[in-house]
Design a protein around this motif. Sequence first.
Motif, PDB file in Angstrom:
ATOM      1  N   CYS A 142     116.223 -73.937 -13.294  1.00  0.00           N
ATOM      2  CA  CYS A 142     115.348 -73.684 -12.126  1.00  0.00           C
ATOM      3  C   CYS A 142     113.891 -74.058 -12.856  1.00  0.00           C
ATOM      4  O   CYS A 142     112.998 -74.181 -11.991  1.00  0.00           O
ATOM      5  N   TYR A 143     113.517 -73.532 -14.096  1.00  0.00           N
ATOM      6  CA  TYR A 143     112.336 -73.834 -14.520  1.00  0.00           C
ATOM      7  C   TYR A 143     112.233 -75.195 -14.929  1.00  0.00           C
ATOM      8  O   TYR A 143     111.206 -75.834 -14.813  1.00  0.00           O
ATOM      9  N   TYR A 144     113.098 -75.976 -15.717  1.00  0.00           N
ATOM     10  CA  TYR A 144     112.958 -77.266 -16.290  1.00  0.00           C
ATOM     11  C   TYR A 144     113.358 -78.378 -15.487  1.00  0.00           C
ATOM     12  O   TYR A 144     112.465 -79.442 -15.138  1.00  0.00           O
ATOM     13  N   LEU A 145     114.391 -78.272 -14.950  1.00  0.00           N
ATOM     14  CA  LEU A 145     114.745 -79.418 -14.092  1.00  0.00           C
ATOM     15  C   LEU A 145     114.275 -79.476 -12.646  1.00  0.00           C
ATOM     16  O   LEU A 145     113.757 -80.688 -12.122  1.00  0.00           O
ATOM     17  N   LEU A 146     113.701 -78.473 -11.965  1.00  0.00           N
ATOM     18  CA  LEU A 146     112.979 -78.445 -10.695  1.00  0.00           C
ATOM     19  C   LEU A 146     111.672 -79.192 -11.020  1.00  0.00           C
ATOM     20  O   LEU A 146     111.048 -79.946 -10.188  1.00  0.00           O
ATOM     21  N   SER A 147     111.174 -79.153 -12.354  1.00  0.00           N
ATOM     22  CA  SER A 147     109.613 -79.570 -12.354  1.00  0.00           C
ATOM     23  C   SER A 147     110.073 -81.241 -12.425  1.00  0.00           C
ATOM     24  O   SER A 147     108.959 -82.039 -12.351  1.00  0.00           O
ATOM     25  N   LYS A 148     111.157 -81.648 -12.769  1.00  0.00           N
ATOM     26  CA  LYS A 148     111.422 -83.136 -13.163  1.00  0.00           C
ATOM     27  C   LYS A 148     111.481 -83.745 -11.719  1.00  0.00           C
ATOM     28  O   LYS A 148     111.320 -85.133 -11.484  1.00  0.00           O
ATOM     29  N   ILE A 149     111.659 -83.089 -10.733  1.00  0.00           N
ATOM     30  CA  ILE A 149     111.690 -83.586  -9.429  1.00  0.00           C
ATOM     31  C   ILE A 149     110.360 -83.413  -8.475  1.00  0.00           C
ATOM     32  O   ILE A 149     110.356 -83.442  -7.277  1.00  0.00           O
ATOM     33  N   GLY A 150     109.465 -82.919  -9.176  1.00  0.00           N
ATOM     34  CA  GLY A 150     108.225 -82.523  -8.534  1.00  0.00           C
ATOM     35  C   GLY A 150     107.978 -81.121  -8.128  1.00  0.00           C
ATOM     36  O   GLY A 150     107.113 -80.887  -7.458  1.00  0.00           O
ATOM     37  N   ILE A 151     108.842 -80.253  -8.263  1.00  0.00           N
ATOM     38  CA  ILE A 151     108.766 -78.926  -7.796  1.00  0.00           C
ATOM     39  C   ILE A 151     108.307 -78.061  -8.979  1.00  0.00           C
ATOM     40  O   ILE A 151     108.995 -77.604  -9.952  1.00  0.00           O
ATOM     41  N   GLN A 152     107.002 -77.576  -9.019  1.00  0.00           N
ATOM     42  CA  GLN A 152     106.402 -76.903 -10.206  1.00  0.00           C
ATOM     43  C   GLN A 152     106.361 -75.333  -9.733  1.00  0.00           C
ATOM     44  O   GLN A 152     105.891 -75.025  -8.935  1.00  0.00           O
ATOM     45  N   LEU A 153     107.291 -74.611 -10.431  1.00  0.00           N
ATOM     46  CA  LEU A 153     107.203 -73.087 -10.500  1.00  0.00           C
ATOM     47  C   LEU A 153     106.821 -72.541 -11.717  1.00  0.00           C
ATOM     48  O   LEU A 153     106.877 -73.165 -12.766  1.00  0.00           O
ATOM     49  N   THR A 154     106.232 -71.481 -11.537  1.00  0.00           N
ATOM     50  CA  THR A 154     105.914 -70.622 -12.869  1.00  0.00           C
ATOM     51  C   THR A 154     106.966 -70.166 -13.361  1.00  0.00           C
ATOM     52  O   THR A 154     108.007 -69.996 -12.679  1.00  0.00           O
ATOM     53  N   ALA A 155     107.011 -69.343 -14.490  1.00  0.00           N
ATOM     54  CA  ALA A 155     108.071 -68.731 -15.207  1.00  0.00           C
ATOM     55  C   ALA A 155     108.402 -67.589 -14.192  1.00  0.00           C
ATOM     56  O   ALA A 155     109.895 -67.661 -14.000  1.00  0.00           O
ATOM     57  N   PHE A 156     107.652 -67.054 -13.645  1.00  0.00           N
ATOM     58  CA  PHE A 156     107.995 -65.966 -12.924  1.00  0.00           C
ATOM     59  C   PHE A 156     108.722 -66.373 -11.527  1.00  0.00           C
ATOM     60  O   PHE A 156     109.616 -65.817 -11.155  1.00  0.00           O
ATOM     61  N   GLN A 157     108.027 -67.510 -11.041  1.00  0.00           N
ATOM     62  CA  GLN A 157     108.761 -68.024  -9.674  1.00  0.00           C
ATOM     63  C   GLN A 157     110.061 -68.524 -10.072  1.00  0.00           C
ATOM     64  O   GLN A 157     111.228 -68.163  -9.312  1.00  0.00           O
ATOM     65  N   ALA A 158     110.228 -69.421 -11.076  1.00  0.00           N
ATOM     66  CA  ALA A 158     111.427 -69.828 -11.481  1.00  0.00           C
ATOM     67  C   ALA A 158     112.496 -68.621 -11.703  1.00  0.00           C
ATOM     68  O   ALA A 158     113.702 -68.946 -11.307  1.00  0.00           O
ATOM     69  N   GLY A 159     112.182 -67.777 -12.382  1.00  0.00           N
ATOM     70  CA  GLY A 159     113.212 -66.717 -12.655  1.00  0.00           C
ATOM     71  C   GLY A 159     113.432 -65.935 -11.465  1.00  0.00           C
ATOM     72  O   GLY A 159     114.751 -65.598 -11.534  1.00  0.00           O
ATOM     73  N   VAL A 160     112.663 -65.636 -10.561  1.00  0.00           N
ATOM     74  CA  VAL A 160     113.042 -65.143  -9.439  1.00  0.00           C
ATOM     75  C   VAL A 160     113.718 -65.909  -8.716  1.00  0.00           C
ATOM     76  O   VAL A 160     114.933 -65.255  -8.098  1.00  0.00           O
ATOM     77  N   PHE A 161     113.412 -67.312  -8.411  1.00  0.00           N
ATOM     78  CA  PHE A 161     114.573 -68.100  -7.651  1.00  0.00           C
ATOM     79  C   PHE A 161     115.766 -68.029  -8.307  1.00  0.00           C
ATOM     80  O   PHE A 161     116.691 -67.876  -7.376  1.00  0.00           O
ATOM     81  N   ALA A 162     115.875 -68.255  -9.643  1.00  0.00           N
ATOM     82  CA  ALA A 162     117.151 -68.241 -10.371  1.00  0.00           C
ATOM     83  C   ALA A 162     118.166 -67.034 -10.318  1.00  0.00           C
ATOM     84  O   ALA A 162     119.389 -67.076  -9.705  1.00  0.00           O
ATOM     85  N   LEU A 163     117.450 -65.959 -10.336  1.00  0.00           N
ATOM     86  CA  LEU A 163     118.054 -64.691  -9.967  1.00  0.00           C
ATOM     87  C   LEU A 163     118.522 -64.486  -8.605  1.00  0.00           C
ATOM     88  O   LEU A 163     119.600 -63.588  -8.450  1.00  0.00           O
TER      89      LEU A 163
END
Length: 221
Positions: free
Chosen positions: A77-98
Amino acid sequence: MSELSHFFPELWLARWSILQGLGMSMLISVLAISLGTLLGVGVGLVLVYGRLVPRIAVRAILEYVRGTPVFVLILACYYLLSKIGIQLTAFQAGVFALTVFCSSHVGETLRGALLALPKGQMEAAKAIGLTFRQAFIYILAPQAMRQALPSWVNTAAEMVKASTLLSVIGAVELMLVTRQIIARNFMSLEFYLIAGIIYFLINFSIERFGRYLERRVALPS
């Protein structure tokens, strides 16, 4: 005694950092559990009452998420989503994954609870003119909740534990704060013990709250 005399001043100096990390861990856990539960209810309903195509699609996603370690899911969620243009902060990516991980467990738990209910109840609800939404809220959900509650409590506790993994992507939660404190004073045993006690108290509180809810919703004997 000399070690204690050094430990307590360090603990006092680190108190605000620990509280900040604890607050962030609690926020991450509450958001993941709340959003994951809401999404999981939708997942469970699709699995039980959805049409064939949505049901197959949701089942495939569910199996993939449940079969993926939560650590890998967080990194994706943190690294791969950024590759497709979805930029998430560590907090946002963590909450999304959980949230996604929590919803997969809640959805599967709800599916099992709904399938355990007598099928005639939905037919009876339709017979008296209730819509599906009304039948679910007033008839099915209260009964399913009694069966799903113990598993939901376990899932909530797992989300608190899983929040410790967010330190790997830089989310400033309790575990990352603990590591930063240890890097400064090298008191690894003492401060990891403090972190362990805090996590134990959180999960113990969740477990006791779950027991309280179970007693509240239990049918009178």
